[in-house]
Design a protein around this motif. Structure first.
Motif, PDB file in Angstrom:
ATOM      1  N   ASP A  83    -125.340 -84.312-107.486  1.00  0.00           N
ATOM      2  CA  ASP A  83    -123.846 -85.581-107.480  1.00  0.00           C
ATOM      3  C   ASP A  83    -124.288 -85.999-106.428  1.00  0.00           C
ATOM      4  N   ALA A  84    -124.613 -87.011-105.708  1.00  0.00           N
ATOM      5  CA  ALA A  84    -124.452 -87.484-104.747  1.00  0.00           C
ATOM      6  C   ALA A  84    -123.677 -88.700-104.263  1.00  0.00           C
ATOM      7  N   GLU A 104    -120.841 -93.319 -92.762  1.00  0.00           N
ATOM      8  CA  GLU A 104    -119.755 -92.621 -92.470  1.00  0.00           C
ATOM      9  C   GLU A 104    -119.213 -91.508 -93.306  1.00  0.00           C
ATOM     10  N   GLU A 105    -119.630 -91.697 -94.219  1.00  0.00           N
ATOM     11  CA  GLU A 105    -119.392 -89.949 -95.537  1.00  0.00           C
ATOM     12  C   GLU A 105    -120.162 -90.204 -96.197  1.00  0.00           C
ATOM     13  N   ILE A 106    -120.365 -88.572 -96.234  1.00  0.00           N
ATOM     14  CA  ILE A 106    -122.084 -88.513 -97.587  1.00  0.00           C
ATOM     15  C   ILE A 106    -121.443 -86.674 -97.824  1.00  0.00           C
ATOM     16  N   ALA A 128    -128.967 -92.268-102.815  1.00  0.00           N
ATOM     17  CA  ALA A 128    -128.625 -91.262-102.219  1.00  0.00           C
ATOM     18  C   ALA A 128    -129.579 -89.715-102.257  1.00  0.00           C
ATOM     19  N   LYS A 129    -129.444 -89.431-103.153  1.00  0.00           N
ATOM     20  CA  LYS A 129    -130.963 -88.493-103.665  1.00  0.00           C
ATOM     21  C   LYS A 129    -132.060 -88.695-103.220  1.00  0.00           C
ATOM     22  N   THR A 130    -132.309 -89.807-103.457  1.00  0.00           N
ATOM     23  CA  THR A 130    -133.899 -90.061-102.716  1.00  0.00           C
ATOM     24  C   THR A 130    -133.980 -90.146-101.422  1.00  0.00           C
TER      25      THR A 130
END
Lengths: 232, 458
Positions: A224-225, A206-208, A23-25
């Motif tokens: 945090d992600a 869908e969600e972040i 996610a962070k990438t």
């Protein structure tokens, strides 16, 4: 791997939940500042990476099967030296293996202990009727209890982002309450627009969740992600 | 094509009846009593003549073109058969008023789908089912008997509820001073939905205000796009019913667990520049202010009152709804000093002036001086229903001043509203928004100010 490659490989593995590092990438690639997070697949590697990043560090379980990391005992923060990192590794592994015996654990994500800032949350969900929607609010207790958040339908423009930051009840906390540094609200607004642009041009998300995001006097960092892909 | 619903040259009523009281009778009677100047074709296999119109056995037997079909048939099955006849005849607009479709579930859903299929194949637009169509000066398709003609107004009311176009429309026309021009209910919106109507009325030059009631949002992404365009041109007032968690799912993220349908709808309203109403009364109240008053430049309000206590209360309400009460300029204060025993403030208590020069004269001189003040963008005028108020009202003093100064006013009545309601409505109501309570007037004015300021900043 690049963002599109990460999504493609998750699809190939029939996986909808991306890991924190993935996610962070993706978020880093679109220009959203995230705290550096590196995967360590062994205790030794965790120690080496911690040296590299600089103490204090945070260790978080990295597993495609464990989405609620804290609940599984998979998070240890403020680790100051080699000994603490080693101990944290052992405790995290024991706890997560206990809670999720069948989980495929790839290691731990090592990240720098971010300097504290004003805690905010940013996110995105897909509404059945309105499509992608972005959210902004103050983090921590304020989001849990007061649900003091603002939403806008994607795509948003700068003006919408300004309104979002201005309409939460706790906006005074962003202005620097009782000697605390004011948050870089302009940076938060830019992040919201960046997030909106990203989801607008990227179908299948869908969600972040970016929670918490630490907002500083200058800039902000996603601590945090989480990214969830739509079921295909 | 949407125009065929509102400006048809010919209309067929399927299920028309010659028996007073029956729905099929009321619809024909309503069309007859409206200003509709085109051809009316009642359809009923068992009658020859209804209300002076020749009756046809089926829509396909009608000799000329049929622009619009209105149906109120007792069974969904008959309605489907009628859709087929309409397709054969080349009809392009159909209003289905009958219930018993998707809202019933089960078989009703199947019938509704059959209607949609026929409509798509034949390029027919359908309003309904489970609605009462259109109430306008040009045509009334409602099943509720209208006793008065719809005014030639500038306000449109659209929504899902059949009651809206039936009971509420006739109530507005009979009892309220709202410059309505169309009330339109689209029920189950199997085809035509709020986005079609919002786009249509957004582009109609003689429509100044759109009020909309929705229980479900058909296509939120499109609504956001269309509403943004419409609201940039004219105020769109929005009441959302059924703001429930329906459609919410087990979200995995924080964002997902906090998002609710209500919050998303609220966001869309803000983002598009629509104006949120909290109930049906507000839907009408806000429309009343927007359709009669000029837009203010800001939110600085003068409160004009005859009683101190009421002025205090209104000031509190103004503050709670984002309206400011600035001081009047020294020039105005100087100008008015002879009319007041104490320095004139805001609220402007006209009592002293009234005792000196009388009510009517005060409304003609002291009030406009305060209203013209450059620190002031709008005014809340508090009137009590007395004999002398009636006189001032009949002389249309406030209306003239509003026109002259170009700033908006809301009038709140404190006592005597019921006694003087008719006078106020007939003499004042179509040009001035008059409210029976302080809060309703203040809230409506605050929405007007918000919209005015948003329009200037965009």
């Amino acid at each position: 791997m690049t963002g599109p490659e990460i999504i493609k490989s998750a699809r190939a593995e029939k996986r909808t939940v991306l890991t924190e590092i993935e996610a962070k990438t993706i978020l880093g690639e679109i220009g959203i500042n995230c705290t550096p997070t590196i995967l360590a697949s062994s205790k030794e590697q965790a120690v080496a990476t911690s040296h590299e990043i600089g103490y204090p560090v945070v260790l978080k379980i990295s597993s495609k099967d464990i989405t609620h990391k804290s609940d599984a005992g998979g998070v240890k923060v403020n680790l100051a030296n080699k000994g603490e990192v080693e101990q944290a590794w052992d405790e995290i592994m024991a706890s997560c293996r206990g809670a999720y015996p069948d989980a495929d654990i790839e290691g731990v994500a090592v990240q720098a202990m971010a300097e504290m800032g004003t805690e905010v949350i940013m996110g995105m969900i897909k509404d059945p009727s309105f499509g992608p929607v972005v959210m902004f609010g103050l983090g921590g207790v304020l989001v849990e209890v007061l649900k003091d958040v603002s939403f806008r339908i994607v795509p948003i423009d700068k003006n919408d982002a300004v309104e979002m930051c201005g309409e939460i009840k706790g906006k005074k906390l962003l202005e620097g309450y009782r000697g605390q540094d004011p948050a870089d609200v302009a940076c938060l607004q830019d992040m919201l627009v960046t997030l909106s642009d990203f989801v607008d041009r990227t179908p299948g998300i869908e969600e972040i969740d970016m929670n918490p995001v630490f907002a500083y006097k200058a800039g902000a960092a996603v601590v945090d992600a989480r990214i969830i892909l739509s079921a295909e | 094509m949407i125009e065929l619903f509102f400006k048809p040259k010919s209309v067929a009523v399927i299920g028309a009846s010659g028996t007073p009281g029956k729905l099929g009778y009321v619809i024909v009677k309503n069309i007859l009593d409206s200003d509709f100047a085109g051809d009316v074709y009642p359809v009923n296999p068992k009658s020859d003549e209804i209300l002076g119109y020749k009756v046809y056995r089926s829509v396909t037997e009608i000799p000329g073109d049929v622009d619009l079909v209105v149906t109120a048939l007792p069974t969904p099955k008959l309605t489907v058969a009628t859709m087929e006849a309409c397709a054969q005849k080349g009809v392009k607009a159909v209003i289905i008023e009958s219930a018993g479709f998707a809202e019933m579930g089960g078989e009703g859903k199947v019938f509704q789908q059959q209607i949609v299929d026929i409509a798509r194949e034949n390029n027919i637009r359908v309003m309904g089912p489970n609605c009462s169509g259109i109430v306008s000066r040009n045509i009334v398709t409602s099943i509720y008997p209208m006793t008065k003609k719809v005014p030639d107004g500038n306000v449109v009311l659209i929504g899902q509820s059949g009651l809206l176009a039936a009971g509420m429309a006739s109530d507005i026309v009979e009892n309220e001073s709202l410059n309505i021009s169309h009330v339109c209910s689209f029920g189950n919106k199997c085809d035509l939905n709020e986005n079609d109507l919002l786009e249509y009325f957004g582009n109609e030059d003689d429509v100044d205000v759109i009020s909309m009631y929705l229980e479900t949002v058909s296509d939120g992404r499109n609504l956001t796009r269309i509403a943004k365009k419409a609201a940039a041109k004219k105020p769109v007032i929005f009441l959302s019913g059924g703001r429930t968690e329906a459609g919410a799912k087990a979200a995995m993220s924080h964002t997902g667990s906090i998002a609710s349908n209500a919050k998303i709808v609220e966001a869309a309203v803000k983002q598009t520049g629509m104006i949120m109403a909290d109930d049906f009364t507000e839907l009408k109240d806000f429309a009343k202010v927007f359709s009669t008053q000029p837009l203010p430049r800001g939110n600085r309000v003068a409160v004009i009152t005859l009683a101190g206590s009421v002025g205090v209360n209104v000031s509190d309400l103004c503050a709670a709804h984002g309206l400011e009460l600035p001081k009047l300029t020294p020039e105005t204060t100087e100008k008015l000093k002879d009319m007041f025993d104490t320095p004139v403030g805001n609220p402007v208590d006209l009592y002293y002036s009234v005792t000196k020069i009388g009510f009517t004269k005060t409304l003609e001189t002291t009030f406009p001086d305060a209203f013209r003040d450059p620190n002031i963008d709008a005014a809340v005028v508090i009137l009590a229903g007395f004999k002398y108020t009636q006189e001032a009202v009949q002389k249309k003093i406030i209306q003239k001043i509003v026109r002259e100064v170009g700033k908006p006013v809301v009038v709140c009545m404190i006592v005597g509203y019921n006694k003087y309601k008719n006078v106020i409505m007939d003499e004042m109501g179509k040009e001035l928004p008059v409210f029976p309570s302080l809060i309703s007037g203040v809230k409506a004015l605050s929405k007007l100010c918000q919209y005015g300021m948003r329009k200037q900043s965009s």
